[in-house]
Scaffold this active site. Sequence first.
Site, mmCIF file in Angstrom:
data_model
loop_
_atom_site.group_PDB
_atom_site.id
_atom_site.type_symbol
_atom_site.label_atom_id
_atom_site.label_comp_id
_atom_site.label_asym_id
_atom_site.label_seq_id
_atom_site.Cartn_x
_atom_site.Cartn_y
_atom_site.Cartn_z
ATOM 1 N N HIS A 228 11.875 13.652 -11.868
ATOM 2 C CA HIS A 228 11.024 14.060 -10.748
ATOM 3 C C HIS A 228 11.900 14.323 -9.532
ATOM 4 C CE1 HIS A 228 11.694 9.790 -9.944
ATOM 5 N NE2 HIS A 228 11.383 10.022 -8.681
ATOM 6 N N ASP A 230 11.595 13.692 -5.212
ATOM 7 C CA ASP A 230 10.776 12.951 -4.256
ATOM 8 C C ASP A 230 10.189 13.945 -3.256
ATOM 9 O OD1 ASP A 230 11.529 10.614 -5.540
ATOM 10 O OD2 ASP A 230 13.196 10.225 -4.182
ATOM 11 N N HIS A 292 15.797 13.505 -10.466
ATOM 12 C CA HIS A 292 16.388 12.241 -10.906
ATOM 13 C C HIS A 292 15.426 11.499 -11.817
ATOM 14 C CE1 HIS A 292 14.239 11.582 -7.117
ATOM 15 N NE2 HIS A 292 14.076 10.310 -7.461
ATOM 16 N N ARG A 302 16.440 -4.289 -14.402
ATOM 17 C CA ARG A 302 16.977 -3.599 -13.229
ATOM 18 C C ARG A 302 15.870 -3.480 -12.195
ATOM 19 N NH1 ARG A 302 16.880 1.857 -11.930
ATOM 20 N NH2 ARG A 302 18.393 2.317 -10.299
#
Length: 371
Positions: A228, A230, A292, A302
């Site tokens: 996607h 941002d 990303h 994580r």
Amino acid sequence: MHSLSVSGQPSLLCQLEWKSLNQVPDSHIWPPDLLHHHPTSNIIPPSSSMPIIDLTAADSVVIPLIGRACETWGAFQITGHGVPLRLLDLVEAQTCRLFSLPSAHKLRAQRSPSGGVTGYGPALISSFFSKLFWSEGFTIVGSAQEDARKLWPNCFNDFCSAMEEYSKGMKDLSRRVIVLMLRSLGLSEEDIDEVGPLRGHDEVEPVLQLNYYPPCPEPDRTMGLADHTDSSLITIIHQSSCVTGLQLLHHDESDNPRPQWVEVPPISGALVVNVGDLFHIISNGRFHTVIHRAIVDRTWSRISVAYFCGPLAHFKVGPIQKIVDPNQGPAYPGITWPKYLSLKKKLHNETLASIRLPLAAKRQDDEKKVL
Ligand SMILES: O=C(O)CCC(=O)C(=O)O
Ligand SMILES: [Fe+2]
């Protein structure tokens, strides 16, 4: 097949369930073409890894580095940014505290099924995919109090004050980074006050996205967070310092005819800056909005904390006139952040293309044809 919650929405596999699994359930197995359409095996060599920029260097050094990073990568890491390690550790610890709660407990702060944005739930983009992400999220817009109270009725203060202090630090830092980015486009400080997207910056509601990616028994079969861009002007990401997961799609045409996924190595104390769609628009397409995604690890969980910086809700942003080449004209119309977000909710990665304007030369041709 998705597991369904009582509300009929796809539910998350929560932490206790994650831990009990020794293989990925069908609901979370992604088709290989979606996982590998840009092969992860072709990780490009560290010599061309994304720029790391020390903000304590002189502006005359930092500004061209930032400009180049935005044009070629759409992202960079920053060190020397002045946000204390103590605050990064604190926000990470409070994020861990939240995601370590039992699943039934976390669901008390579940994002409202009728279009809610804040609270606990899968990443907002999950509605575009038939398979579920190997992750959980928690979204904060403005104050976290209302949702945090549902999680810890008697002790929500530590969480809220950590998120507040962090948002304040990110707000100041994002202003500083945006000014440097605008200066790299040739704007002076005065131009920035006049035309910049930073008008009313102090009043903009902070938006924080907390992400948790549990360890996964078969990391190559699933996705932490799919490709996607941002929607923000910029996003500043703090990621756990021991485990990789964030990847950027990078196209170095001189090196390779195809775009490559590049890992963003976690560096203790460094922050990742992504150029978002709105900055791509105000730079008239000069700065890259970066595609990303996050992949998951077999052994380690994580955490990432993303701060989305946008303009004031009623403020229309469009290509900054001073940097628009008159022969080309603006590549995009002016648009507000909420309007852009509502388009993005429908069109996902096709949103920018849907509003792109034809080049000025083509527009003139078309106008002549109409006359
Ligand atoms: O987990 C990450 O590093 C990426 C998070 C992200 O891209 C997002 O929340 O929009
Ligand atoms: Fe993102």
